[in-house]
Structures are given as C-alpha cells and as structure tokens.
Design a protein around this motif. Structure first.
Motif, PDB file in Angstrom:
ATOM      1  N   GLN A 344      11.795  39.762   8.610  1.00 34.90           N
ATOM      2  CA  GLN A 344      10.545  39.675   9.342  1.00 34.90           C
ATOM      3  C   GLN A 344       9.658  38.696   9.366  1.00 34.90           C
ATOM      4  OE1 GLN A 344      11.276  41.929   6.760  1.00 34.90           O
ATOM      5  NE2 GLN A 344      12.128  43.410   7.847  1.00 34.90           N
ATOM      6  N   ASN A 345       9.149  38.179   8.318  1.00 42.12           N
ATOM      7  CA  ASN A 345       8.162  36.414   8.555  1.00 42.12           C
ATOM      8  C   ASN A 345       8.789  36.288   7.353  1.00 42.12           C
ATOM      9  OD1 ASN A 345       5.974  35.045   8.949  1.00 42.12           O
ATOM     10  ND2 ASN A 345       4.922  36.314   7.630  1.00 42.12           N
ATOM     11  N   ASP A 346      10.148  34.629   7.696  1.00 45.37           N
ATOM     12  CA  ASP A 346      10.481  33.939   7.150  1.00 45.37           C
ATOM     13  C   ASP A 346       9.925  32.667   7.145  1.00 45.37           C
ATOM     14  OD1 ASP A 346      12.148  32.178   5.646  1.00 45.37           O
ATOM     15  OD2 ASP A 346      13.748  32.613   7.610  1.00 45.37           O
ATOM     16  N   ILE A 347       8.836  32.401   5.965  1.00 41.81           N
ATOM     17  CA  ILE A 347       8.164  30.732   5.397  1.00 41.81           C
ATOM     18  C   ILE A 347       8.859  30.142   5.545  1.00 41.81           C
ATOM     19  CG2 ILE A 347       7.153  32.877   3.818  1.00 41.81           C
ATOM     20  CD1 ILE A 347       9.147  31.430   1.651  1.00 41.81           C
ATOM     21  N   PHE A 348       9.904  29.822   5.596  1.00 44.48           N
ATOM     22  CA  PHE A 348      11.072  28.409   6.370  1.00 44.48           C
ATOM     23  C   PHE A 348      11.039  28.431   7.708  1.00 44.48           C
ATOM     24  CE2 PHE A 348      11.664  29.180   1.866  1.00 44.48           C
ATOM     25  CZ  PHE A 348      10.969  27.923   1.294  1.00 44.48           C
ATOM     26  N   ALA A 349      10.304  29.224   8.629  1.00 43.41           N
ATOM     27  CA  ALA A 349      11.030  29.484   9.754  1.00 43.41           C
ATOM     28  C   ALA A 349      10.755  28.413  10.499  1.00 43.41           C
ATOM     29  CB  ALA A 349      10.724  30.891  11.040  1.00 43.41           C
ATOM     30  N   ASP A 350       9.454  27.747  10.092  1.00 43.47           N
ATOM     31  CA  ASP A 350       9.566  26.211  10.912  1.00 43.47           C
ATOM     32  C   ASP A 350       9.984  25.909  10.974  1.00 43.47           C
ATOM     33  OD1 ASP A 350       7.211  27.858  12.563  1.00 43.47           O
ATOM     34  OD2 ASP A 350       5.461  27.169  10.941  1.00 43.47           O
ATOM     35  N   VAL A 351      10.437  24.937   9.141  1.00 44.30           N
ATOM     36  CA  VAL A 351      10.943  24.753   9.063  1.00 44.30           C
ATOM     37  C   VAL A 351      13.105  24.071   9.413  1.00 44.30           C
ATOM     38  CG1 VAL A 351      12.076  22.873   6.604  1.00 44.30           C
ATOM     39  CG2 VAL A 351      10.573  24.076   6.570  1.00 44.30           C
ATOM     40  N   LYS A 352      13.280  25.774   9.606  1.00 39.17           N
ATOM     41  CA  LYS A 352      14.873  25.894  10.207  1.00 39.17           C
ATOM     42  C   LYS A 352      14.813  25.184  11.914  1.00 39.17           C
ATOM     43  CE  LYS A 352      16.205  29.301   6.821  1.00 39.17           C
ATOM     44  NZ  LYS A 352      15.947  30.453   6.595  1.00 39.17           N
ATOM     45  N   ALA A 353      12.871  25.843  12.605  1.00 39.56           N
ATOM     46  CA  ALA A 353      13.330  24.989  13.744  1.00 39.56           C
ATOM     47  C   ALA A 353      13.418  24.214  14.183  1.00 39.56           C
ATOM     48  CB  ALA A 353      12.036  25.609  13.970  1.00 39.56           C
ATOM     49  N   GLN A 354      12.911  23.182  13.403  1.00 39.38           N
ATOM     50  CA  GLN A 354      12.682  21.572  13.083  1.00 39.38           C
ATOM     51  C   GLN A 354      14.254  21.142  12.975  1.00 39.38           C
ATOM     52  OE1 GLN A 354       9.865  19.551  10.648  1.00 39.38           O
ATOM     53  NE2 GLN A 354       8.415  21.332  10.670  1.00 39.38           N
ATOM     54  N   ILE A 355      14.946  21.042  11.928  1.00 37.69           N
ATOM     55  CA  ILE A 355      16.170  21.337  12.234  1.00 37.69           C
ATOM     56  C   ILE A 355      17.314  21.092  12.986  1.00 37.69           C
ATOM     57  CG2 ILE A 355      18.059  22.419  10.559  1.00 37.69           C
ATOM     58  CD1 ILE A 355      16.587  22.623   8.299  1.00 37.69           C
ATOM     59  N   LYS A 356      16.275  22.546  13.782  1.00 37.35           N
ATOM     60  CA  LYS A 356      17.529  22.843  15.155  1.00 37.35           C
ATOM     61  C   LYS A 356      17.094  21.290  15.871  1.00 37.35           C
ATOM     62  CE  LYS A 356      18.783  28.033  14.738  1.00 37.35           C
ATOM     63  NZ  LYS A 356      18.366  29.405  15.234  1.00 37.35           N
ATOM     64  N   THR A 357      16.000  20.809  16.033  1.00 34.23           N
ATOM     65  CA  THR A 357      15.198  20.505  17.067  1.00 34.23           C
ATOM     66  C   THR A 357      16.356  18.841  16.803  1.00 34.23           C
ATOM     67  OG1 THR A 357      13.422  21.087  16.840  1.00 34.23           O
ATOM     68  CG2 THR A 357      13.557  18.862  17.544  1.00 34.23           C
ATOM     69  N   TYR A 358      16.203  18.454  15.438  1.00 29.69           N
ATOM     70  CA  TYR A 358      17.249  17.351  15.635  1.00 29.69           C
ATOM     71  C   TYR A 358      18.254  17.553  15.448  1.00 29.69           C
ATOM     72  CZ  TYR A 358      12.957  15.188  13.358  1.00 29.69           C
ATOM     73  OH  TYR A 358      11.941  13.874  12.894  1.00 29.69           O
ATOM     74  N   GLU A 359      18.987  18.168  15.850  1.00 26.70           N
ATOM     75  CA  GLU A 359      20.347  19.033  15.913  1.00 26.70           C
ATOM     76  C   GLU A 359      20.882  18.793  16.996  1.00 26.70           C
ATOM     77  OE1 GLU A 359      22.220  21.460  12.022  1.00 26.70           O
ATOM     78  OE2 GLU A 359      21.875  22.435  13.798  1.00 26.70           O
ATOM     79  N   SER A 360      19.455  19.425  17.710  1.00 28.05           N
ATOM     80  CA  SER A 360      20.359  19.133  19.834  1.00 28.05           C
ATOM     81  C   SER A 360      19.773  18.294  19.729  1.00 28.05           C
ATOM     82  CB  SER A 360      18.796  20.573  20.027  1.00 28.05           C
ATOM     83  OG  SER A 360      18.983  21.259  19.478  1.00 28.05           O
ATOM     84  N   LYS A 361      18.858  17.133  18.985  1.00 30.41           N
ATOM     85  CA  LYS A 361      18.271  15.501  19.254  1.00 30.41           C
ATOM     86  C   LYS A 361      19.403  15.054  18.664  1.00 30.41           C
ATOM     87  CE  LYS A 361      15.344  11.926  18.577  1.00 30.41           C
ATOM     88  NZ  LYS A 361      13.859  11.503  17.829  1.00 30.41           N
ATOM     89  N   TYR A 362      20.444  14.924  18.065  1.00 34.64           N
ATOM     90  CA  TYR A 362      21.729  13.892  17.334  1.00 34.64           C
ATOM     91  C   TYR A 362      23.004  15.109  17.071  1.00 34.64           C
ATOM     92  CZ  TYR A 362      17.937  11.283  15.613  1.00 34.64           C
ATOM     93  OH  TYR A 362      16.524  10.202  16.021  1.00 34.64           O
ATOM     94  N   PRO A 363      23.763  14.949  18.695  1.00 32.37           N
ATOM     95  CA  PRO A 363      24.680  16.029  18.916  1.00 32.37           C
ATOM     96  C   PRO A 363      25.890  16.250  17.567  1.00 32.37           C
ATOM     97  CG  PRO A 363      24.100  15.098  21.244  1.00 32.37           C
ATOM     98  CD  PRO A 363      22.859  14.396  19.625  1.00 32.37           C
ATOM     99  N   THR A 364      25.846  15.068  16.580  1.00 28.55           N
ATOM    100  CA  THR A 364      26.746  14.646  15.812  1.00 28.55           C
ATOM    101  C   THR A 364      26.186  14.940  14.717  1.00 28.55           C
ATOM    102  OG1 THR A 364      26.625  12.204  15.471  1.00 28.55           O
ATOM    103  CG2 THR A 364      28.062  12.403  16.953  1.00 28.55           C
ATOM    104  N   VAL A 365      25.748  15.546  14.791  1.00 24.91           N
ATOM    105  CA  VAL A 365      24.592  15.901  13.518  1.00 24.91           C
ATOM    106  C   VAL A 365      24.786  16.998  13.246  1.00 24.91           C
ATOM    107  CG1 VAL A 365      22.362  16.006  11.855  1.00 24.91           C
ATOM    108  CG2 VAL A 365      23.628  13.338  13.091  1.00 24.91           C
ATOM    109  N   LYS A 366      24.989  17.751  11.506  1.00 21.27           N
ATOM    110  CA  LYS A 366      25.121  19.124  11.770  1.00 21.27           C
ATOM    111  C   LYS A 366      24.275  18.935  10.049  1.00 21.27           C
ATOM    112  CE  LYS A 366      27.215  20.863  15.328  1.00 21.27           C
ATOM    113  NZ  LYS A 366      26.257  21.579  15.885  1.00 21.27           N
TER     114      LYS A 366
END
Length: 563
Positions: A344-366
């Motif tokens: 319901q309230n993941d304390i790391f939700a913001d960090v995981k969102a940032q990870i997805k942002t960087y994966e979108s910015k760098y398509p070859t990066v996982k």
C-alpha cells in the motif's frame, strides 16, 4: 658446495677409512659419513643382489665397502682431486659455540651427534662461521671498490656510503623530498593518526632498540680495546625510508667511555646506519583483465533514500554514458513494519520510480533490485549471503554505499586489484569533512578538491570492497563452525573482518583518489564487534574536520561563553 667442485663422471668413494680392522680393501667408516658418485652407484647397481648373498658383515659400512671394493675395484680415499675429506670427532658434552680449532672449521662432517639439540648447535655454529666469512668477503669487496674509486674523476667522493649499496633517492621537486621522522627511546613524533606525539610501541619499538644495539656493537668493535663504550641515553633519533636503498637512521648517542686506565667520561657520538632492502623478489600473480564485468551492489535503507538521487546522477555520468561494463543492483532493506506496508505504501516507491526513469533514458541499461526484510540492522555479510546466491561463482562484486561517488577509472582498478583465490581489495576513499566545520565562516566551494583542508583518506572505513563471489563463498564456508557456537557472529562482522579472519587471501588496501565520500552524520551499528565499533567511532570523529578548524570552532565557543 663440495659436490659442485667434483666431476660427476668419475667413480668416487670419498670418506675416512679406519686404521685397523680391515680385512679386504679399504672401506669408509660410516660414523663420519662418505660420498658416493652417481657413476659409482650405477656401476655397483647390477651387483647389489650378489653382495647381499655373498658378503657377510655385521657393520653396514663394512658390508657396503667390501661390496664396492670387490665389484668396482674402487677403494675409500680421503682425498679426491683437490678436495680433502676433513672430519671432526666430538668429545663428551661438546660445546660447538666455543670450538675454534682449524680442524673444526675445515670439517665436512662431525661425529657423533647424539641428540637433536646437539645437531641444532652444530648447525648454528657452522652457519655463524659462514656468515662471518660472508662479512669478510663484503669488507674485502668494499675495500676494492674504494681503491678503484680513487681513480675516478671525483676521486673518493664518487663512492656512496655504504659502499656497494644504491645511492640515495634524488627528489626532482620539493614534493618528492623524503621526510625524516624524529624519535626517542619512548616516543615517536610523526604518528599514523596524525598526532604530533605518540608512544613508541610494537614493531617500531623493536626497530629502534635493534638499531641502537647494532650501533653500540659497531662502535665498540671499532674502538676496542682502547675504549669501552656504554650507552647512557639516546638524545636524538631520526629515520626515513628511501625506496631506492632502505631505512636510514641517524642517532645521537650519549655514551660513557672507559679507557684502558679505568678513567671514565661522557661523550656524544652521531651514528649513521642503513637497513638495506633485501633482494627484490618477483612474485607471480594470476592473470587479470579489464574486460571483467563488475556487479555494483548498493544497499539502501529507509534512511538512505534522500541520497540515492545524487548517487544515481554521478553513477550515470561515469557508467551509463560511458558504456562501462558494469551492472548496478539495488538492495532494498525493509524493517518489519515497512515490509508489511510495502503493497500500500512502499517507502522505496520514489527510488524505484527513479530507476525506471534512468532505464527509459538509457535503453541498453537494466537496473535490477532485490528486496529483503530484516529484524535488526543488517550487516554486510548477512546481505551478501542473499546477493551471493543470486549470482554466478565467478562474479566480481563491488559493494558501495549511497554516499559513494566514483569515476570510471576506479572500476578498472577494482578489476585489476581483485584476483580470484588470491586477493580482495578494500579501497581507501577520500572522505569530505563536515562542511560546517571545514568551511566555518567561509563560503562552501561547488566542487571539493582532494586537499587536506577539505577532507582525508579515511583508513578507518571499510565500507567499499571489491571481491569475487567464489572467495566470499569460501570464507563463509570456513566461518560455519564458529557460527554454530555464536549465532550473533553474523551481526558483528563486516566484510573486512570476514576475509581477514576466515580466508588466507591477501587483503589489499590502497588510497583511491577516484573514490569519494560525501559527508553525512553517520551512526555506528552497536551490533558490531568491539574492534569494528571502535573503528567506526574513530572514523566518525576524524570526519568532523581538520584539527586546526576544530580548534578554531572550540575557541569561538569558549569566547562566546566567556562573554
């Protein structure tokens, strides 16, 4: 050495033969030993069966001697070519350390040797004689070098003391000048922790005591028998390490001098000594390559969330944009109550969102992540147990923290300094001081340089580590026995303690200018071992600021209280 002087192609039966009791030919007495050449043994080998059947004797040396004489027509001799077989017969309760006779010095063997202690004393005595002979040869070579140097353009000034040792290091700039460290018999005045004075102890105390003993021994050897010298005290002591020749010492000794008439007086002597570097040995090292993929492990707790954006920004610039062969893995560490609310309230939700942002910015990066729940403050060893099981045995790990900033060249040094089944690497990062103290009443710079006013290389920190998964697994396997007796061991050990105590690997440490830590107010884990907790507290205090700034802040506080 004796065998090198002899020709292997000759039939040789060398030893000491008895003067009485010979029946057939001359055989060597076994008590003093004997030497047989390979040529003689090859000749004798076809007849050994005949000797065993035909030759009868109660003494093995006589049996072998008669066999050699009968089938090879070779008799025992005490001299072969230019070599004389000298031997020495020991008396009852001998003391080899006092034996000075020419027969003893020339002896190849000594007999009888009744117990291991006597064997040890004989070995010690002969080794001492060989050492003295080596010293005499060195002195002779030094005298020859000195005589030849007189013909050089600069005369005897061209010889470097000590003769035969590399000349001193010559600095090219003022930054390369070697520093002399001052010491007395009780204190050092250049300490590892940066303090101006510390107690002389451990290996340093033994080193100083040994140097003083050698100085007194050489002074008495030089001035005897005219004067007997006795140390009163070490007035001044200086030493420096010269990488081209070894450790140099200068001692100012206050001595009590006694002449042959019994008159005494106090004198001062300055002595120069050098402990030269021993022969350089090339140690074979396993092959390593810069093509190895580095798996960067980043543990993150709820308290670390705010520092993740800055870490990702620096990491992206040095790894994602450069195409570095590295994989970043997040390890999210949840407290029990945080794990219950994760859906319901993941304390790391913001960090995981940032990870997805960087994966979108760098398509070859996982950027994979792993979530774990812990009931206590998790130790490095405990979370590496989980990481280890999810990777191949030959995986190279770099354990980092959210405060870690590094440049791409550091990853290459991580690869080169981590050697599977040989070495693990714990780099010493540059730690920023507390900006409120380091820049007290001054504007803070935008970028921090590697200068002593801005921070220090933090030798008390072992937060970062480079090692192979196979080495971690091996160390954990060795630890299993102790873990059964003490279940709390996992909480008290960090990775450095694990490799030091439970592996035979070389633990390599070196300052790393490409590894940088931002300052943050860190609390030490009370679950750590006593040694680990002490290291953490010491590092926390050192990271506050330079001594000069701390003194200024304290002075201002006292001034404010007094007014």
């Amino acid at each position: 050495m004796v065998l090198r002087l002899l020709r292997a192609l000759c039939a040789m039966y060398l030893g000491s033969h008895p003067s009485v009791g010979q029946t057939q030919g001359r055989y060597c007495y076994g008590g003093f030993g004997y030497l047989l050449s390979r040529r003689l043994l090859l000749t004798l080998q076809p007849f050994l069966e005949n000797c065993r059947n035909d030759t009868v004797s109660s003494r093995p040396d006589e049996w072998l001697g008669r066999c050699i004489v009968q089938y090879t027509d070779t008799h025992c001799v005490e001299q072969f070519e230019d070599l004389q077989y000298y031997h020495f017969k020991l008396g009852r309760n001998p003391d080899p350390s006092t034996e000075e006779s020419i027969q003893f010095r020339n002896a190849l063997t000594a007999y009888p040797v009744s117990d291991p202690d006597q064997m040890y004393r004989l070995h010690q005595r002969f080794t001492h004689m060989e050492l003295q002979k080596t010293y005499e040869e060195i002195e002779k070579l030094q005298a020859e070098i000195k005589n030849v140097s007189s013909l050089a353009f600069e005369g005897n000034r061209s010889t470097i003391w000590p003769i035969g040792v590399n000349p001193p290091f010559e600095p090219k700039t003022r930054f390369e000048v070697l520093r002399w460290d001052y010491f007395t018999e009780d204190h050092m005045y250049s300490c590892i922790d940066g303090s101006t004075k510390c107690e002389l102890q451990g290996i340093n105390k033994l080193d100083v005591a040994d140097v003083i003993d050698v100085a007194m021994e050489e002074l008495n050897r030089k001035h005897n028998p005219e004067v007997q010298l006795k140390k009163q005290q070490l007035v001044n002591g200086y030493r420096r390490f010269d990488p081209t020749r070894g450790m140099e010492y200068i001692l100012d000794l206050q001595l009590e001098a006694t002449n042959q008439k019994g008159r005494t007086g106090s004198i001062m002597k300055r002595v120069h000594l050098l402990r030269p570097l021993s022969r350089v040995e090339i140690i074979p090292m396993p092959y390593v390559t810069e093509a190895t993929r580095v798996h960067v492990i980043l543990p993150v707790t709820s308290q670390d969330r705010e520092q993740v954006p800055q870490f990702l920004e620096v990491y992206a610039a040095n790894a994602f944009e450069t195409g570095e062969n590295a994989v970043l893995t997040f390890l999210f560490i949840y407290e029990p109550y945080e794990a219950e609310q994760a859906n319901q309230n993941d304390i790391f939700a913001d960090v995981k969102a940032q990870i997805k942002t960087y994966e979108s910015k760098y398509p070859t990066v996982k950027i994979p992540w792993i979530s774990i729940k812990t009931t206590k403050s998790s130790s490095q060893v405990k979370f590496m147990d989980i990481i280890s099981k999810k990777h191949q045995v030959d995986t190279l790990f770099f354990v980092a923290t959210v405060k870690t900033n590094f440049k791409s060249e550091f990853l290459n040094r991580c690869r080169m300094n981590s050697i599977s089944n040989w070495q693990v690497f714990f780099p010493i990062h540059f730690q920023d001081y507390n900006p409120d103290i380091a820049y007290h009443s001054e504007p803070q710079p935008k970028t921090i340089d590697l200068v002593k006013e801005a921070g220090l290389f933090d030798r008390s920190s072992f937060d970062e580590a480079c090692f192979y998964n196979s080495d971690f697994i091996a160390a954990r396997t060795r630890m299993a026995g102790d873990l059964e007796e003490n279940e709390e061991l996992l909480e008290s050990l960090d990775l450095y303690d694990l490799f030091v105590k439970y592996s035979s690997l070389h633990v390599f440490r070196a300052v790393e200018p490409s590894l940088h830590h931002r300052y943050s107010n860190q609390q030490c884990n009370p679950e750590l071992s006593e040694e680990g907790y002490h290291r953490c507290m010491q590092g926390m205090l050192q990271r506050l600021g330079p001594l000069s700034k701390l003194a200024m802040v304290l002075f201002n506080v006292e001034q404010g209280n007094s007014t």
